[in-house]
Design a protein around this motif. Structure first.
Motif, PDB file in Angstrom:
ATOM      1  N   PHE A 105      -7.866   1.349  15.510  1.00 19.82           N
ATOM      2  CA  PHE A 105      -8.986   1.943  16.247  1.00 19.82           C
ATOM      3  C   PHE A 105      -8.793   1.874  17.759  1.00 19.82           C
ATOM      4  N   GLU A 142     -13.218   8.088  21.631  1.00 21.77           N
ATOM      5  CA  GLU A 142     -13.624   6.948  20.813  1.00 21.77           C
ATOM      6  C   GLU A 142     -15.137   6.716  20.842  1.00 21.77           C
ATOM      7  N   THR A 168     -20.978   5.742  15.858  1.00 17.08           N
ATOM      8  CA  THR A 168     -21.102   5.712  14.397  1.00 17.08           C
ATOM      9  C   THR A 168     -21.205   4.288  13.867  1.00 17.08           C
ATOM     10  N   THR A 169     -20.316   3.417  14.321  1.00 14.53           N
ATOM     11  CA  THR A 169     -20.418   2.028  13.843  1.00 14.53           C
ATOM     12  C   THR A 169     -21.730   1.410  14.300  1.00 14.53           C
ATOM     13  N   GLU A 187     -16.490  12.125  13.970  1.00 12.82           N
ATOM     14  CA  GLU A 187     -17.626  11.212  13.957  1.00 12.82           C
ATOM     15  C   GLU A 187     -18.736  11.656  14.903  1.00 12.82           C
ATOM     16  N   HIS A 192     -16.763   7.264  17.559  1.00 12.20           N
ATOM     17  CA  HIS A 192     -16.601   6.196  16.569  1.00 12.20           C
ATOM     18  C   HIS A 192     -17.550   5.037  16.867  1.00 12.20           C
ATOM     19  N   SER A 220     -13.868  -0.461  11.276  1.00 15.20           N
ATOM     20  CA  SER A 220     -14.159   0.770  10.555  1.00 15.20           C
ATOM     21  C   SER A 220     -15.652   0.881  10.277  1.00 15.20           C
TER      22      SER A 220
END
Ligand SMILES: Nc1ncnc2c1ncn2[C@@H]1O[C@H](COP(=O)(O)OP(=O)(O)O)[C@@H](O)[C@H]1O
Ligand SMILES: Nc1ncnc2c1ncn2[C@@H]1O[C@H](COP(=O)(O)OP(=O)(O)O)[C@@H](O)[C@H]1O
Ligand SMILES: Nc1ncnc2c1ncn2[C@@H]1O[C@H](COP(=O)(O)OP(=O)(O)O)[C@@H](O)[C@H]1O
Lengths: 457, 113, 457, 457, 113, 113
Positions: free
Chosen positions: D378, D267, D273-274, A134, D270, D321
């Protein structure tokens, strides 16, 4: 906050072990090695993400630059376009573009990895960096958004909003990623030995040529050219905004170029140095060229010159010396002024912010300059030496082929796309709407409510 | 009573204001305007295109005066604004049928000053 | 992108070894140690570069602040100066300045290391940090550019453009690096024990005193002072731009101060804390002082107060407690208001943006405050304790001597330089040009095309 | 500069040892382990500080957004409020707020650790991150300032300056930290299993509900509502400033969300990205909703939509997600438009910038969405699964309870505080002052000196 | 026909517009102006310098009316703009020789409304 | 001599200027104005509130001419500005008592052109 994530090192070792380990290094070495690796990944991830965040901020730079260089009556419209191409682009690139660019597939395009689905080895073309998938997406996504947003400047002040949204999605999801695949995703141009470190061609070339296709399909703004073929100046409404935009772009470019390592290698210092020197020289060269040609040091040209220098050094930034960087920036700065005048006065293609000149022309120059100035010592085992350093014509040939292929692809794809849009929903607002301004007509707002502005041009 | 309208160069406003004060004309209304006259206009070059700016920035003065102030006012404006170069400006004099001070409701010559 | 750089760790170990190493830690330790070192350098390099990038962005802050505090008719001019002093400065500092500042040489100036040529040990004065040479250049270059750009504010709205370009080059290439050598390059002031952590004197003092020299040589703007000696306000045209500028400066200062470690040491957290507290208190103190003196909380003074607090804490930031930082900021905030009034009303020196007060005066205060508030515990083995913490007069003496010497050098060099320029190409535009505005006269553009602006002042 | 800090690793090992260690790894392992740990702390500290610096910059974003969305005659005032709430807030949070939030104490609030005094274990609630205490303060302080500054937008154009200063101090020192303690400081909400990763409720909820309390207590601006109950638009004076503000906020949010790890864990990729996907979808959804409802794609709604998406994803960012993030952003974007219309037209609460809708409403949605969309994978061992992923109602219940409690606390505290201020020093300027504008009346300046602006509304 | 020109305080425009509407005067032209009158002007302090702003922001109204509307218009303006304090403004009345509606080419009194 | 004042749509200025040039009227003064007329105004929606903008942006032309130029000037303005739609604008004609060129001090009809 609230104990959300333990460091992986803690997780692996457990706190007790951690304490022990300070006293019993020999026994704890297995854990040490893991932690070393974890640290290494952590540094790279922090670097890649922060660089990506800087690149993200370039969206604000483009928005301010383009708004400043256009008229007050169209400022909201161009801001809205810059905002929305990112919003749509980031999702489109996540769903489709990233897979086309880096997913396993053919030499022409990736055919897997949509929605970041990694079926194991799907993204082998990015295995050279150890950051999480990501992080790779994030960094590549802001690049895709840059390519898309370049177009809005050249098409400013006359393009329909819904048409713009549509083509910006196609660019982020398809046109740009295909080129990305050729050069960065293990495609055919990479195979023949073409190099483009941070995207003079991949990003700026694609964006710039599409901008050209768009400007051609649209035609000039009302009042831009006189019946006798002479050209009128349509001054931008806020040079301070435009200047702020360029400072933001420059700031973001320190993520764009050095960040393209996607790893915290010592070379980032060299990259930052060539980046800053080329940009500075670009600004100086453009100012002096404009001073000579038009008798005054034009600020809009100096600003374009900085961007030109940045675009030019983007491909070769990691492979050339500081001295070469200065030369590359210098040529970029001169080129951008000549090119603006050429497109405006000779070709009569109306590009309100000079996007084609700064991105396409200087992107091409930068990509080719890599074939001239590259030196093996800066990144052994990659480009080899360019023409001026005894490397012969091979590299230059690959670079030139790359420039030409990307030009051909982008122009073709762009012209087809814009023609389709023109047919289906219409590309350009009416003359009346254009004269009144797109802010009121397309969005029902004024950019500067209460201010007295002459909107007669 | 007359209404005097004058178009002058923006950077002459301080001088004109001073001359008017010396002539004991203290009241006026100032607006921004663009003017087309004999003055050619400076040329801007913006992105390499020579940009003949033929609507030039001007200051527009509006001064209501009683008859005996008409000539002194005109002279003061000329004194402050004149350089002898094209672009110095114009003065227009109109008859003023009535003048009212909103605060007091006074009318005519007393209301002007 | 496209597998450009492998991490040094990969290079050293090879991927196969890397995998092995997870299982065979004892055997792999030699490689581990290398990787640990590589990680450490990587963190420091990332930190130094990103901090440098933040400092770079201060150029935008100065540009917006100075543009906002001047009139619309001169906005392009001041933006152009801010842009161009960086462009010329970054190249001049690369070619000459860095060598003078950090190259081996005498106690007065470096005499080697031009064009970053390192003949081995040339830059021993910077050996205390392990980042690559070009990272050192990059970080130091943005500092040099800051010193240069401070001057433009004090000389705004009346200085000829070509004169400005000329002196900005001399500042970046020579005047600033000499002081830098004295204090950071192992020169005579460093030897006698003067400390200036991030440049209250090196950067802001030099910039501020040169600004004073420039403002004196130029004289006040037309209409600034009345025949009876009273002073007129010439309000800036956009307080929002100026406020944005100060926010950007503050943002960049978190690179300026903490980044001056040029290493990712834990002390950066303390430095960030003292920086933020002093700045906040500076803003508060200036606002309250202005409120008392002029009956209203003047925003331009509050903005200057934040800058004053930042400038003041720059020297002592790493050596003082949070409480001391608040006091230092407070005095800075009061000082800047008094100083602005003093220079304007008493000395009749016209400094449109308050650069002399914020940078020179508060820079001097900050440097001296280090001699008062320093505490050994924050950086053992460096400054020792200041006067208020039982360290006696020694440190304070060294600091004061530093301030005085830099004042003397900057003023002398500045006055000579400006006198020369005045003689040779002229320093100031004509009265007519000044009244019409430098944008139209020097650059042939308007900052806000289409907007109705009264340009009568 | 000037050899200020040696890296801890150098300090521990000494340079000689360091060299040795390259050749004698086995013997040097004890030192290696220390250095590994030092590297790990260094990465985390660099990450936490830089993320904090990005969050700091959000102050500029709020200032520009709020200034742009209000009228020119009040621009300085709103800028000054944004500047000053940070200045006072950073000091108040240092002195008091941080102790209340993270200091040892009761389940309701911390009662120790004022002035960052750590008596050992005082800040145990933050022991999960290994960065220095002052890094924790720095990062948390910029969060507190964000909560405080949200309020200024809803109360813009009619609040007295001194009243504003007063309440902003109380918010940073007390009202916000209490909630922070409940959720992040080991207080009662944390105990019952409520999660809020980066502060949809802690920061945006508190700020948003206080904004609502303030807007209610103040009443609408003069001319906002007609006698017949219909509502008038009072357009903001500079959409480009507002757009810049949103870009800056978005930029800063990449520190806000990913930085909340306060550790350089993988993390963060991630989370970034979210964050980006939810924001983009928020912008798109708000634009389309506005397009449907008002026939034109309103830029101010699109900008609010981006903020709405960001606020909504702030709580669940690490636990959901990418696909869920898009849904969460979508709902946020729709919600913000409906909410703006609802508060304006139905409730007749005048919120010039839409702060209540964007922060309170979307903050509540984001917090609740975590109870719906969270997935254990996650962040194993934290939230568990939400309702839609088979986790049942428990998490959703805790989240909802959290939202309600924070609403109750913020509204109560806010209404009492504003009522007190109203009584003692007065909350609102006079009608006359409001019509003339707060810039001239409260600060004695104009934001745009020389510009022709109609100030008749 | 008369051309009525009025200088009023900016923040009085809403009230004046309302009074004019009540008097069935719907058409007008509004410009920004700076005025010098008896009103002293507020003082700004900018960076510690008291800044006597003696050109104050004003709204300038231009209203063309037929003879029978002259007095109602003047009264409406006074009604909306008057506070009794210095700075309330002035009304000037000029003879209007001709009026033409561009859309239709109509001339004279019919073209005004 | 007459002073012709015309309020036109902003986006018609280029056409009006051209028509005036064709009629050999080269001098004029242009100001920004807001107009209230029969034209309803476009509606902006700002944050969901329909915003009826009833003061519309207009361009205000001021042209001083000698008697024989009055009709050609009026016709030129109509030619350039007319679309036949509401909002096309108005022309007002005032008697001009005097005109002075600041640069030379000339007065009367010679000073106009
Ligand atoms: N006939 C006219 N009608 C309206 N405005 C005029 C006229 N002549 C001049 N002006 C105004 O006066 C300004 C100064 O004109 P200028 O070029 O100095 O005139 P001249 O050449 O007659 O001295 C012009 O820019 C314009 O605003
Ligand atoms: N003689 C005049 N000529 C032109 N404008 C005037 C004159 N007298 C007043 N004004 C305008 O009217 C405005 C209001 O003036 P004000 O100070 O209220 O006048 P008074 O004190 O006579 O009531 C002034 O700012 C100016 O714009
Ligand atoms: N009686 C009047 N007095 C002053 N200005 C007027 C008058 N009538 C029209 N105007 C100006 O002319 C502009 C055009 O008016 P418009 O709506 O086109 O009038 P009409 O409907 O009569 O053609 C208006 O916006 C206003 O600025």
């Amino acid at each position: 906050m609230s104990m959300k994530f333990l460091k992986p090192s803690h997780r692996l070792l457990g706190v007790g072990v951690l304490v022990m380990l300070l006293f019993l290094p020999l026994l704890a070495s297995a854990d040490d090695s893991s932690t070393i690796k974890i640290n290494s990944v952590a540094i790279d991830t922090v670097w890649t993400l922060l660089a990506g965040v800087l690149v993200f901020f370039m969206q604000a730079g483009f928005a301010m630059l383009e708004a400043g260089f256009t008229r007050a009556k169209n400022a909201c419209n161009v801001l809205m376009k810059n905002l929305m191409d990112f919003c749509f682009g980031s999702i489109a690139y996540w769903a489709i573009g990233f897979g086309i660019m880096f997913g396993a597939g053919t030499l022409f395009m990736g055919t897997s990895g949509f929605f970041l689905k990694d079926a194991g080895g799907t993204f082998a073309s990015l295995d050279w960096t150890q950051v999480p998938l990501e992080a790779k997406y994030f960094f590549q996504m802001v690049f895709a958004a840059t390519a898309a947003t370049i177009v809005s400047g050249a098409m400013a002040e006359r393009t329909r909003f819904n048409a713009y949204i549509l083509y910006s999605i196609v660019i982020s999801a398809f046109i740009y990623p295909v080129v990305g695949h050729w050069i960065w995703g293990g495609g055919w141009l990479a195979k023949i030995g073409m190099w483009d470190f941070a995207g003079s061609t991949v990003v700026h070339g694609v964006g710039g040529w599409l901008a050209l296709a768009g400007a051609i399909m649209l035609g000039p703004r009302v009042g831009k050219y006189n019946p006798d073929g002479s050209s009128n100046a349509i001054p931008g409404h806020s040079i301070p905004l435009a200047a702020l935009g360029v400072f933001i772009l420059w700031f973001g470019w320190f993520g764009f170029n050095p960040g393209s390592t996607m790893a915290a290698v010592p070379e980032i210092a060299h990259i930052a140095t060539t980046t800053v020197l080329a940009a500075s020289m670009g600004g100086i060269a453009a100012m002096i060229t404009a001073w000579k040609m038009f008798k005054k040091p034009d600020i809009s040209m100096a600003l374009n010159g900085v961007v030109a220098g940045l675009v030019a050094i983007t491909a070769p930034t990691a492979f050339v010396s500081a001295g070469s960087a200065i030369l590359i920036g210098l040529v970029g700065g001169v080129l951008v002024v000549l090119s603006v005048v050429f497109f405006d006065k000779i070709l009569h293609i109306d590009d309100p912010v000079g996007a084609v000149s700064a991105h396409a022309i200087c992107g091409a120059w930068g990509t080719i300059s890599l074939g001239l100035f590259a030196q093996d010592i800066f990144a052994p085992g990659t480009t080899g030496n360019g023409l001026f350093f005894g490397g012969g014509w091979k590299l230059l040939g690959a670079q030139t082929l790359g420039v030409i292929s990307v030009f051909a692809w982008s122009m073709t794809a762009g012209l087809i796309l814009f023609a389709l849009i023109k047919k289906i929903i219409g590309l350009r607002v009416s003359r009346e709407e254009e004269l009144r301004g797109l802010d009121v007509e397309e969005h029902g707002v004024e950019s500067y409510s209460g201010f007295q502005i002459f909107t007669t041009q | 009573m007359k209404l005097i309208i004058a178009m002058i160069q923006p950077h002459k406003l301080p001088d004109v204001k001073k001359a008017l004060y010396d002539a004991k004309v203290f009241k006026m209304t100032v607006t921004n305007a663009l003017g087309c006259g004999q003055q050619k206009g400076f040329t801007e070059t913006y992105r390499g295109v020579i940009h003949e700016v033929n609507l030039l920035k001007k200051i527009r003065l509006e001064i209501a005066v009683n008859e005996d102030f008409v000539e002194p006012t005109i002279e003061a404006i000329i004194k402050g604004a004149k350089t002898g170069k094209i672009g110095d400006g114009k003065i227009f004099v109109l008859d003023l049928a009535e003048c009212i001070r909103i605060r007091t409701g006074e009318r005519g010559p007393e209301a002007i000053g």
